[in-house]
Design a protein around this motif. Structure first.
Motif, mmCIF file in Angstrom:
data_model
loop_
_atom_site.group_PDB
_atom_site.id
_atom_site.type_symbol
_atom_site.label_atom_id
_atom_site.label_comp_id
_atom_site.label_asym_id
_atom_site.label_seq_id
_atom_site.Cartn_x
_atom_site.Cartn_y
_atom_site.Cartn_z
ATOM 1 N N LEU A 57 0.869 -1.173 0.000
ATOM 2 C CA LEU A 57 0.000 0.000 0.000
ATOM 3 C C LEU A 57 0.905 1.222 0.000
ATOM 4 N N VAL A 58 1.180 1.745 -1.178
ATOM 5 C CA VAL A 58 2.024 2.934 -1.289
ATOM 6 C C VAL A 58 1.211 4.162 -1.697
ATOM 7 N N ASN A 59 0.101 3.957 -2.361
ATOM 8 C CA ASN A 59 -0.807 5.045 -2.773
ATOM 9 C C ASN A 59 -0.081 6.242 -3.378
ATOM 10 N N ASN A 60 0.967 5.981 -4.137
ATOM 11 C CA ASN A 60 1.773 7.039 -4.767
ATOM 12 C C ASN A 60 2.356 8.018 -3.756
ATOM 13 N N LYS A 61 2.506 7.571 -2.507
ATOM 14 C CA LYS A 61 3.053 8.429 -1.451
ATOM 15 C C LYS A 61 4.562 8.331 -1.357
ATOM 16 N N PHE A 62 5.129 7.162 -1.734
ATOM 17 C CA PHE A 62 6.578 6.991 -1.634
ATOM 18 C C PHE A 62 7.050 5.880 -2.562
ATOM 19 N N VAL A 63 8.367 5.867 -2.792
ATOM 20 C CA VAL A 63 9.040 4.854 -3.603
ATOM 21 C C VAL A 63 10.270 4.403 -2.829
ATOM 22 N N ILE A 64 10.536 3.090 -2.838
ATOM 23 C CA ILE A 64 11.803 2.605 -2.295
ATOM 24 C C ILE A 64 12.649 2.086 -3.447
ATOM 25 N N TYR A 65 13.941 2.318 -3.353
ATOM 26 C CA TYR A 65 14.888 1.870 -4.371
ATOM 27 C C TYR A 65 16.273 1.825 -3.764
ATOM 28 N N PRO A 66 17.201 1.046 -4.255
ATOM 29 C CA PRO A 66 16.982 -0.055 -5.201
ATOM 30 C C PRO A 66 16.298 -1.228 -4.505
ATOM 31 N N ASN A 67 15.681 -2.029 -5.272
ATOM 32 C CA ASN A 67 15.031 -3.235 -4.778
ATOM 33 C C ASN A 67 15.193 -4.301 -5.849
ATOM 34 N N PRO A 68 16.014 -5.316 -5.602
ATOM 35 C CA PRO A 68 16.642 -5.742 -4.356
ATOM 36 C C PRO A 68 17.784 -4.818 -3.938
ATOM 37 N N VAL A 69 18.172 -4.940 -2.661
ATOM 38 C CA VAL A 69 19.186 -4.064 -2.085
ATOM 39 C C VAL A 69 20.200 -4.880 -1.299
ATOM 40 N N ASN A 70 21.427 -4.356 -1.226
ATOM 41 C CA ASN A 70 22.478 -5.003 -0.447
ATOM 42 C C ASN A 70 22.606 -4.346 0.928
ATOM 43 N N THR A 71 22.885 -3.056 0.966
ATOM 44 C CA THR A 71 23.087 -2.402 2.265
ATOM 45 C C THR A 71 22.190 -1.187 2.496
ATOM 46 N N THR A 72 22.082 -0.291 1.536
ATOM 47 C CA THR A 72 21.317 0.932 1.741
ATOM 48 C C THR A 72 20.239 1.071 0.681
ATOM 49 N N PHE A 73 19.002 1.276 1.155
ATOM 50 C CA PHE A 73 17.927 1.620 0.236
ATOM 51 C C PHE A 73 17.471 3.032 0.556
ATOM 52 N N GLY A 140 17.039 -11.654 3.034
ATOM 53 C CA GLY A 140 15.650 -12.101 3.027
ATOM 54 C C GLY A 140 14.684 -11.008 2.647
ATOM 55 N N TYR A 141 13.417 -11.327 2.820
ATOM 56 C CA TYR A 141 12.336 -10.402 2.488
ATOM 57 C C TYR A 141 11.932 -9.605 3.723
ATOM 58 N N TYR A 142 11.564 -8.348 3.467
ATOM 59 C CA TYR A 142 11.148 -7.447 4.532
ATOM 60 C C TYR A 142 9.969 -6.612 4.038
ATOM 61 N N ARG A 143 9.169 -6.179 4.993
ATOM 62 C CA ARG A 143 8.114 -5.215 4.714
ATOM 63 C C ARG A 143 8.564 -3.893 5.321
ATOM 64 N N ILE A 144 8.560 -2.859 4.510
ATOM 65 C CA ILE A 144 8.992 -1.533 4.926
ATOM 66 C C ILE A 144 7.743 -0.696 5.188
ATOM 67 N N PHE A 145 7.520 -0.347 6.453
ATOM 68 C CA PHE A 145 6.380 0.478 6.845
ATOM 69 C C PHE A 145 6.868 1.902 7.083
ATOM 70 N N VAL A 146 6.136 2.869 6.553
ATOM 71 C CA VAL A 146 6.480 4.275 6.752
ATOM 72 C C VAL A 146 5.230 5.022 7.199
ATOM 73 N N LYS A 147 5.478 6.035 8.010
ATOM 74 C CA LYS A 147 4.374 6.899 8.433
ATOM 75 C C LYS A 147 4.548 8.235 7.734
ATOM 76 N N ILE A 148 3.522 8.595 6.974
ATOM 77 C CA ILE A 148 3.519 9.843 6.213
ATOM 78 C C ILE A 148 2.192 10.539 6.501
ATOM 79 N N GLY A 149 2.261 11.769 6.980
ATOM 80 C CA GLY A 149 1.033 12.510 7.267
ATOM 81 C C GLY A 149 0.129 11.797 8.263
ATOM 82 N N GLY A 150 0.724 11.082 9.203
ATOM 83 C CA GLY A 150 -0.047 10.380 10.227
ATOM 84 C C GLY A 150 -0.628 9.052 9.774
ATOM 85 N N GLN A 151 -0.427 8.666 8.509
ATOM 86 C CA GLN A 151 -0.946 7.416 7.964
ATOM 87 C C GLN A 151 0.203 6.436 7.720
#
Length: 178
Positions: A57-73, A140-151
Motif C-alpha cells: 500500500l504505497v498510494n503514490n506516497k513513496f518509492v523505495i529503491y533499489p530493490n533488491p538491495v544489499n546495504t542501503t535503500f 531475506g524479504y522485509y516489509r517496509i512500513f512508513v508513516k507519512i502525514g499520520g498514515q
C-alpha cells in the motif's frame, strides 16, 4: 447408501487435497509478515518491474529503491516521512489473483503491532528523501512500513548479502516468483 457415502468421501478428499498451487492457503492475505510479490527498481524514476502480486500500500506516497538491495535503500516520498519500521517477512506464492487494493488500507495494521514485529526502526524523521542502511539485517524479504502525514503505508523489499551483483540477485528472486 454405500454409493452416496463413497461419493461424499471422494468429494471431501478432492476438495481438501486441492490448494490451487498455493503453498499455504491458511496464510491470510493481510498477514503482517507475508510478502506475495515485490516491485523491483534500480532508481527512483525507474518503472517498477512487478514480480508476483505485491501486497503493498504505497498510494503514490513513496518509492523505495533499489530493490533488491544489499546495504542501503532510499525512500523518496511526496511528504515528510516521520517513522520507518522494517518487519521480517516470508515470501509465499499465494493470493496471486487477489486485488489487494480492495482489501488494504492505512488502518489495517496498528502502529503497536508493527513495532512489536519490527527488528529495525527509525523514529522522529522529518525528511522526504531518506537513506536507510540495513547492512546488519539478514538476507531475506522485509516489509517496509512508513508513516507519512499520520498514515501508515508499506512496500516489500528483498535484501541480499555481498555475494553477487544486483543483477545476479535479481535473477534469483525472479526465478522464485516466476
Amino acid at each position: 447408501m454405500k454409493k452416496e457415502l463413497f461419493i461424499l468421501l471422494t468429494f471431501l478428499l478432492l476438495s481438501c487435497s486441492s490448494n490451487n498451487g498455493e503453498t499455504n492457503n491458511l496464510t491470510k492475505p493481510t498477514s503482517l509478515n507475508l510478502v506475495t510479490g515485490i516491485n523491483c527498481r534500480q532508481n527512483f524514476d525507474d518503472p517498477a518491474l512487478k514480480l508476483g502480486n505485491p501486497n503493498i500500500l504505497v498510494n503514490n506516497k513513496f518509492v523505495i529503491y533499489p530493490n533488491p538491495v544489499n546495504t542501503t535503500f532510499y525512500i523518496l516520498a511526496q511528504e515528510n516521512v516521520t517513522d520507518i519500521w522494517i518487519v521480517p517477512a516470508n515470501p509465499e506464492k499465494i493470493h496471486q489473483g487477489l486485488n489487494f487494493s480492495s482489501i488494504l488500507n492505512t488502518n489495517l495494521y496498528s502502529q503497536q503491532l508493527i513495532i512489536s514485529n519490527s527488528n529495525f526502526l527509525l523514529n522522529g524523521q522529518t525528511s522526504s528523501n531518506l537513506g536507510v542502511n540495513i547492512g546488519t539485517l539478514a538476507k531475506g524479504y522485509y516489509r517496509i512500513f512508513v508513516k507519512i502525514g499520520g498514515q501508515i503505508y508499506w512496500d516489500n523489499l528483498y535484501k541480499y548479502e555481498n555475494n553477487g551483483t544486483n543483477m545476479e540477485q535479481f535473477a534469483v528472486i525472479n526465478s522464485f516468483w516466476n
